[in-house]
Scaffold this active site. Structure first.
Site, PDB file in Angstrom:
ATOM      1  N   GLU A  83       0.788  -1.236   0.000  1.00  0.00           N
ATOM      2  CA  GLU A  83       0.000   0.000   0.000  1.00  0.00           C
ATOM      3  C   GLU A  83       0.823   1.291   0.000  1.00  0.00           C
ATOM      4  O   GLU A  83       0.814   2.028   0.998  1.00  0.00           O
ATOM      5  CB  GLU A  83      -0.915   0.048   1.232  1.00  0.00           C
ATOM      6  CG  GLU A  83      -1.954  -1.030   1.289  1.00  0.00           C
ATOM      7  CD  GLU A  83      -2.940  -0.809   2.451  1.00  0.00           C
ATOM      8  OE1 GLU A  83      -2.812   0.173   3.181  1.00  0.00           O
ATOM      9  OE2 GLU A  83      -3.842  -1.645   2.606  1.00  0.00           O
ATOM     10  N   GLU A 143      -5.322  -8.580   1.439  1.00  0.00           N
ATOM     11  CA  GLU A 143      -5.790  -8.218   2.782  1.00  0.00           C
ATOM     12  C   GLU A 143      -7.271  -7.929   2.751  1.00  0.00           C
ATOM     13  O   GLU A 143      -7.768  -7.249   1.843  1.00  0.00           O
ATOM     14  CB  GLU A 143      -5.107  -6.942   3.311  1.00  0.00           C
ATOM     15  CG  GLU A 143      -3.739  -7.160   3.869  1.00  0.00           C
ATOM     16  CD  GLU A 143      -3.141  -5.878   4.463  1.00  0.00           C
ATOM     17  OE1 GLU A 143      -3.910  -5.009   4.930  1.00  0.00           O
ATOM     18  OE2 GLU A 143      -1.915  -5.766   4.443  1.00  0.00           O
TER      19      GLU A 143
HETATM   20  C1  FCB Z   1      -3.907  -2.067   6.032  1.00  0.00           C
HETATM   21  C2  FCB Z   1      -2.462  -2.365   6.354  1.00  0.00           C
HETATM   22  C3  FCB Z   1      -2.292  -3.458   7.359  1.00  0.00           C
HETATM   23  C4  FCB Z   1      -3.319  -3.399   8.464  1.00  0.00           C
HETATM   24  C5  FCB Z   1      -4.704  -3.223   7.923  1.00  0.00           C
HETATM   25  C6  FCB Z   1      -5.787  -3.186   8.970  1.00  0.00           C
HETATM   26  O1  FCB Z   1      -4.015  -0.810   5.457  1.00  0.00           O
HETATM   27  O2  FCB Z   1      -1.780  -2.741   5.184  1.00  0.00           O
HETATM   28  O3  FCB Z   1      -0.981  -3.415   7.833  1.00  0.00           O
HETATM   29  O4  FCB Z   1      -2.984  -2.453   9.390  1.00  0.00           O
HETATM   30  O5  FCB Z   1      -4.760  -2.063   7.131  1.00  0.00           O
END
Ligand code: FCB
Length: 449
Positions: free
Chosen positions: A167, A354
């Site tokens: 990210e 994620e």
């Molecule tokens: C994302 C991050 C990860 C975590 C989640 C909840 O943006 O990449 O490290 O903190 O959020």
């Protein structure tokens, strides 16, 4: 409706995800140098402060954690390499003792039949490099690429799946807002950093590819929050588009060799001054897959402008259900983004690297009943299943996270884990109800209702 692993196809990769700073601790062990996040724990920018340096002590508990991860029935474990643990203050030399930790994790995964999926960088920039200007300094492109190349050389014999960066948008947001131990707030610092991260990812990708060969799969990850409502029109849609171009396309277009979407987003235009001759080619890299980080959409109302840049995800969003980190819940954003970006040349295949839900879990009589997390996960997986059935190129899903960990500025407060970590009892791990739920989905052929 029953959810079955088989619904997603045999080649679909199931996993869990984590990141070095958030889990490891051992912040000064075996020659590890400080990162910007260690510094943020010290200077009060992380809630709970110094105790967060110990994170959840995963460094000393890798066997226990890998047993629990393998016990879920996952195919893969996504984790990241802590830059100042293995590469000094940013430019080496390689720290053998620090690097051995990842040998243990990688070998431990493989011994348990779990594929290691490695993120080269998940925000823990060496503090020494930050003091030289961090991502605002163009020379960091070469520093990052050298680090990534060495990581590939050290672990490439065993690691076949890579993500170059976690990210970059979030790092832009941190700089724009002047939080997380970064300089700022400063819009130009944020935009310069955005461009340098794009150049760094592409250069790292090329060097990793040269080391790893064609067999390795090299992707990266990006935030894919679209503006809600998805059917907006007129000026609302134009505003959404301007923000999406800044938050998504500003990373995908350069990777595809297209440069920046300046026409769509006025916010990006000042970035032009950092682009030099040859950068169009230098920022391009042909990723094997695009990691999708999805928690929810951004509401078009109330987008905060921090340091001159709209930073949708840092504000309290409007939503019916809220996670502790205030992200609105809208599973359909997933299929929406797959449809919208499926033909983008930077997105050959998608992997959800994620997705997860943060809440204030409590353990009562040794049990954590996190029904809300199960509800969230089920709803998102149903949408992923629909996407697969529709023929959209989605190859995997990684739950964030296997265990509770340090949620950046929220410290110990944003619990996202399938496993509860008891900070008052020596980091004791207790699988939550969601752990059993995910485990049943992955190990029971009948699936879960
Ligand atoms: C994302 C991050 C990860 C975590 C989640 C909840 O943006 O990449 O490290 O903190 O959020």
């Amino acid at each position: 409706m029953t959810l079955r692993r088989a619904d997603f196809g045999e080649d679909f990769t199931w996993g869990v995800a984590s990141a070095a700073f958030q889990i490891e601790g051992a912040w000064d062990v075996d020659g590890k140098r400080p990162s910007v996040w260690d510094e943020a724990c010290r200077n009060g920018r992380v809630r709970d402060g110094l105790v967060c340096l110990d994170a959840i002590d995963a460094f000393h508990r890798s066997d226990e954690d890998l047993d629990l991860i393998a016990g879920l029935g996952v195919d893969a474990n996504r984790f990241s390499i802590n830059w100042p643990r293995v590469y000094g203050d940013g430019r080496g030399p390689w720290n053998e003792a620090g690097g051995a930790y990842y040998d243990r994790v990688i070998d431990g995964c493989l011994a348990r039949g779990v594929e290691p999926w490695v993120t080269v960088h998940h925000w823990d920039l060496p503090l020494a490099l930050q003091r030289e200007g961090g991502w605002t300094r163009r020379g960091i492109v070469d520093d990052f690429a050298a680090f990534a190349e060495e990581v590939a050389r050290r672990y490439g014999d065993r690691v076949k799946h890579w993500m170059v960066f976690n990210e970059p948008l979030s790092v832009v947001g941190h700089i724009a807002a002047g939080i997380h131990g970064r300089i700022g707030p400063h819009p130009m610092a944020a935009l310069a950093s955005l461009h340098h991260m794009n150049l760094a990812c592409a250069e790292a990708g090329r060097r990793m590819h040269a080391v790893l060969g064609a067999e390795a799969s090299i992707g990266t990850t990006n935030v894919f929050s679209l503006g809600a409502p998805f059917d907006a029109t007129g000026s609302q849609r134009r505003m959404q588009r301007a923000i999406e171009a800044l938050t998504v396309d500003a990373f995908l277009d350069p990777a595809a060799g297209r440069g920046y979407p300046f026409d769509d987003s006025p916010f990006l235009r000042p970035l032009r001054r950092y682009v030099r001759d040859g950068d169009l080619e230098a920022a391009a890299f042909d990723y094997d897959f695009m990691g999708v980080q999805y928690y929810g959409p951004f509401p078009t109302k109330k987008v905060p402008v921090l340091g001159g840049i709209p930073v949708p995800r840092l504000d309290t969003a409007e939503a019916d259900v809220r996670s502790t980190t205030k992200i609105p819940v809208e599973p359909r954003g997933l299929i929406e983004l797959f449809r919208r970006y499926r033909d983008h040349p930077a997105c050959k295949r998608f992997v959800v690297t994620e997705c997860g839900f943060g809440m204030n879990d409590r353990m009562v009589d040794g049990r954590v009943r996190d029904d809300l997390r199960i509800w969230y996960t089920r709803n998102h997986l149903e949408v992923v299943r629909e996407a697969v059935a529709e023929g959209l190129p989605v190859d995997g899903y990684f739950q964030w996270s296997y265990a509770d960990n340090i949620e950046w500025v929220f410290g110990r407060n944003g619990r996202y884990g399938l496993i509860y970590v008891d900070y008052d009892d020596d980091f004791r791990r207790t699988p939550k109800d969601s752990y059993r739920w995910y485990q049943q989905l992955l190990t029971d052929a009948d699936g879960i209702d």
